[in-house]
Design a protein around this motif. Structure first.
Motif, PDB file in Angstrom:
ATOM      1  N   ILE A   1      10.011   5.739 -15.614  1.00 20.98           N
ATOM      2  CA  ILE A   1       8.919   5.503 -14.684  1.00 20.98           C
ATOM      3  C   ILE A   1       9.497   5.449 -13.280  1.00 20.98           C
ATOM      4  O   ILE A   1      10.489   4.786 -13.042  1.00 20.98           O
ATOM      5  N   ALA A   2       8.877   6.173 -12.339  1.00 21.79           N
ATOM      6  CA  ALA A   2       9.374   6.162 -10.969  1.00 21.79           C
ATOM      7  C   ALA A   2       8.244   6.460 -10.012  1.00 21.79           C
ATOM      8  O   ALA A   2       7.647   7.525 -10.079  1.00 21.79           O
ATOM      9  N   PRO A   3       7.912   5.520  -9.117  1.00 22.78           N
ATOM     10  CA  PRO A   3       6.867   5.802  -8.142  1.00 22.78           C
ATOM     11  C   PRO A   3       7.426   6.543  -6.939  1.00 22.78           C
ATOM     12  O   PRO A   3       8.632   6.517  -6.696  1.00 22.78           O
ATOM     13  N   VAL A   4       6.562   7.168  -6.209  1.00 21.27           N
ATOM     14  CA  VAL A   4       6.926   7.735  -4.925  1.00 21.27           C
ATOM     15  C   VAL A   4       6.650   6.643  -3.907  1.00 21.27           C
ATOM     16  O   VAL A   4       5.562   6.087  -3.878  1.00 21.27           O
ATOM     17  N   SER A   5       7.626   6.292  -3.097  1.00 22.06           N
ATOM     18  CA  SER A   5       7.414   5.229  -2.131  1.00 22.06           C
ATOM     19  C   SER A   5       7.623   5.753  -0.727  1.00 22.06           C
ATOM     20  O   SER A   5       8.290   6.754  -0.519  1.00 22.06           O
ATOM     21  N   GLY A   6       7.048   5.056   0.224  1.00 18.58           N
ATOM     22  CA  GLY A   6       7.212   5.433   1.617  1.00 18.58           C
ATOM     23  C   GLY A   6       6.401   6.656   1.981  1.00 18.58           C
ATOM     24  O   GLY A   6       5.548   7.115   1.247  1.00 18.58           O
ATOM     25  N   GLU A   7       6.692   7.199   3.137  1.00 23.83           N
ATOM     26  CA  GLU A   7       5.980   8.365   3.641  1.00 23.83           C
ATOM     27  C   GLU A   7       6.322   9.587   2.805  1.00 23.83           C
ATOM     28  O   GLU A   7       7.476   9.855   2.517  1.00 23.83           O
ATOM     29  N   ALA A   8       5.310  10.294   2.380  1.00 25.11           N
ATOM     30  CA  ALA A   8       5.520  11.484   1.560  1.00 25.11           C
ATOM     31  C   ALA A   8       5.975  12.641   2.446  1.00 25.11           C
ATOM     32  O   ALA A   8       5.243  13.092   3.307  1.00 25.11           O
ATOM     33  N   ALA A   9       7.202  13.109   2.236  1.00 24.49           N
ATOM     34  CA  ALA A   9       7.717  14.216   3.015  1.00 24.49           C
ATOM     35  C   ALA A   9       7.255  15.555   2.450  1.00 24.49           C
ATOM     36  O   ALA A   9       7.070  16.511   3.180  1.00 24.49           O
TER      37      ALA A   9
ATOM     38  N   MET B   1      -6.856  -4.874  -0.307  1.00 22.49           N
ATOM     39  CA  MET B   1      -6.210  -3.678  -0.825  1.00 22.49           C
ATOM     40  C   MET B   1      -6.961  -3.152  -2.049  1.00 22.49           C
ATOM     41  O   MET B   1      -7.363  -3.918  -2.918  1.00 22.49           O
ATOM     42  N   ARG B   2      -7.133  -1.832  -2.083  1.00 23.03           N
ATOM     43  CA  ARG B   2      -7.803  -1.174  -3.205  1.00 23.03           C
ATOM     44  C   ARG B   2      -7.083   0.138  -3.475  1.00 23.03           C
ATOM     45  O   ARG B   2      -6.661   0.820  -2.554  1.00 23.03           O
ATOM     46  N   GLY B   3      -6.942   0.444  -4.742  1.00 20.85           N
ATOM     47  CA  GLY B   3      -6.298   1.685  -5.137  1.00 20.85           C
ATOM     48  C   GLY B   3      -7.251   2.565  -5.927  1.00 20.85           C
ATOM     49  O   GLY B   3      -8.126   2.063  -6.630  1.00 20.85           O
ATOM     50  N   ARG B   4      -7.065   3.861  -5.784  1.00 19.50           N
ATOM     51  CA  ARG B   4      -7.841   4.839  -6.544  1.00 19.50           C
ATOM     52  C   ARG B   4      -6.891   5.928  -7.001  1.00 19.50           C
ATOM     53  O   ARG B   4      -5.969   6.300  -6.276  1.00 19.50           O
TER      54      ARG B   4
ATOM     55  N   ARG C   1      -1.522   9.155 -10.672  1.00 19.48           N
ATOM     56  CA  ARG C   1      -1.285   9.445  -9.257  1.00 19.48           C
ATOM     57  C   ARG C   1      -2.407   8.824  -8.459  1.00 19.48           C
ATOM     58  O   ARG C   1      -3.580   9.042  -8.750  1.00 19.48           O
ATOM     59  N   GLY C   2      -2.057   8.013  -7.485  1.00 19.07           N
ATOM     60  CA  GLY C   2      -3.086   7.375  -6.688  1.00 19.07           C
ATOM     61  C   GLY C   2      -2.574   6.941  -5.338  1.00 19.07           C
ATOM     62  O   GLY C   2      -1.449   7.244  -4.942  1.00 19.07           O
ATOM     63  N   HIS C   3      -3.417   6.196  -4.663  1.00 22.47           N
ATOM     64  CA  HIS C   3      -3.072   5.687  -3.338  1.00 22.47           C
ATOM     65  C   HIS C   3      -3.671   4.298  -3.203  1.00 22.47           C
ATOM     66  O   HIS C   3      -4.836   4.077  -3.540  1.00 22.47           O
ATOM     67  N   ILE C   4      -2.867   3.359  -2.698  1.00 23.13           N
ATOM     68  CA  ILE C   4      -3.292   1.984  -2.474  1.00 23.13           C
ATOM     69  C   ILE C   4      -3.389   1.783  -0.968  1.00 23.13           C
ATOM     70  O   ILE C   4      -2.457   2.107  -0.230  1.00 23.13           O
ATOM     71  N   ALA C   5      -4.531   1.257  -0.501  1.00 22.26           N
ATOM     72  CA  ALA C   5      -4.729   1.062   0.939  1.00 22.26           C
ATOM     73  C   ALA C   5      -5.760  -0.034   1.160  1.00 22.26           C
ATOM     74  O   ALA C   5      -6.561  -0.333   0.268  1.00 22.26           O
ATOM     75  N   PRO C   6      -5.756  -0.624   2.367  1.00 24.95           N
ATOM     76  CA  PRO C   6      -6.802  -1.604   2.675  1.00 24.95           C
ATOM     77  C   PRO C   6      -8.164  -0.916   2.733  1.00 24.95           C
ATOM     78  O   PRO C   6      -8.267   0.254   3.111  1.00 24.95           O
ATOM     79  N   GLU C   7      -9.193  -1.647   2.369  1.00 27.96           N
ATOM     80  CA  GLU C   7     -10.553  -1.131   2.496  1.00 27.96           C
ATOM     81  C   GLU C   7     -10.832  -0.879   3.975  1.00 27.96           C
ATOM     82  O   GLU C   7     -10.224  -1.504   4.848  1.00 27.96           O
ATOM     83  N   PRO C   8     -11.741   0.041   4.284  1.00 24.74           N
ATOM     84  CA  PRO C   8     -12.089   0.275   5.691  1.00 24.74           C
ATOM     85  C   PRO C   8     -12.475  -1.032   6.384  1.00 24.74           C
ATOM     86  O   PRO C   8     -13.107  -1.892   5.787  1.00 24.74           O
TER      87      PRO C   8
ATOM     88  N   GLY D   1       0.823  -1.200   0.000  1.00 24.85           N
ATOM     89  CA  GLY D   1       0.000   0.000   0.000  1.00 24.85           C
ATOM     90  C   GLY D   1       0.857   1.250   0.000  1.00 24.85           C
ATOM     91  O   GLY D   1       2.079   1.192   0.033  1.00 24.85           O
ATOM     92  N   GLY D   2       0.195   2.383  -0.069  1.00 24.41           N
ATOM     93  CA  GLY D   2       0.882   3.666  -0.048  1.00 24.41           C
ATOM     94  C   GLY D   2       0.623   4.449  -1.325  1.00 24.41           C
ATOM     95  O   GLY D   2      -0.131   4.028  -2.195  1.00 24.41           O
ATOM     96  N   PRO D   3       1.261   5.608  -1.414  1.00 30.18           N
ATOM     97  CA  PRO D   3       1.063   6.453  -2.594  1.00 30.18           C
ATOM     98  C   PRO D   3       1.798   5.882  -3.796  1.00 30.18           C
ATOM     99  O   PRO D   3       2.806   5.198  -3.653  1.00 30.18           O
TER     100      PRO D   3
END
Length: 195
Positions: A137-145, A118-121, A106-113, A84-86
């Motif tokens: 191609i390069a994703p942003v990983s980890g916590e977004a600073a 896991m679902r991404g939007r 640009r999206g975010h992957i996270a567990p459903e409530p 999961g994550g951005p």
């Protein structure tokens, strides 16, 4: 506000979003490996707007992704899909006319409530005109600073909460905010390393 005025405002916002490069939206069910695309995204990525809102395999949904970008794109999707994550991914698509467009997803992957699967939007933005050279191609990983990344994550989360709601004008406003953020990321150019 009168209903007529709201309809006109929504149409004006849609027109602005399209003129500004927003291509469409996507939703990814990670365990099923199925993607739902809106009409514009289905036309751009799968080559058929009639496939909008149909559960498509990732391979079918990304049929027009440039062959040179597929392996890396799918690998990055799998990596973010596990934890999961951005996700910020820039890739090329090849249109029916053979023209190549650069797309920022640009999206975010996270567990459903409630701890569900896991679902991404996310949103797709055509950044062809913003880019002067091809980038990897390069994703942003980890916590977004960067605060901009946090804003994007919050907008995507809010957009996900609106799924199924009839408040389409709020969804369009969030799309507008996502567009502006995506264009700023593309202008910065610092997210993507050169080939």
């Amino acid at each position: 506000m009168k209903e007529d005025g709201l309809g006109e405002s929504l149409e004006a916002l849609r027109t602005t979003l399209q003129a500004s490069g927003v291509v469409g939206t996507w939703e990814w069910s990670v365990p099923d490996n199925h993607v739902l695309l809106d009409r514009n995204a289905a036309e751009l990525l799968a080559g058929d707007p009639g496939l909008a809102q149909q559960a498509l395999t990732v391979d079918r949904a990304k049929a027009l992704v440039h062959p040179a970008d597929r392996v890396v794109l799918f690998q990055k999707m799998r990596e973010v899909g596990r934890d999961g994550g951005p996700i910020v991914v820039e890739h090329r698509v090849v249109g029916a006319d053979g023209g190549i467009r650069r797309i920022l997803s640009r999206g975010h992957i996270a567990p459903e409530p409630g701890g569900g699967s896991m679902r991404g939007r996310g949103i797709l933005i055509d950044v062809t005109e913003c880019r002067t050279s091809l980038k990897a191609i390069a994703p942003v990983s980890g916590e977004a600073a960067d605060p901009l990344h946090r804003i994007i994550d919050h907008c995507l989360a809010a957009r996900g909460l609106l799924d199924g709601a009839t408040r389409s004008h709020i969804r369009l406003l969030l799309d507008m905010a996502l567009l502006e953020c995506g264009q700023e990321l593309a202008r910065r150019g610092g997210l993507f390393e050169s080939h």
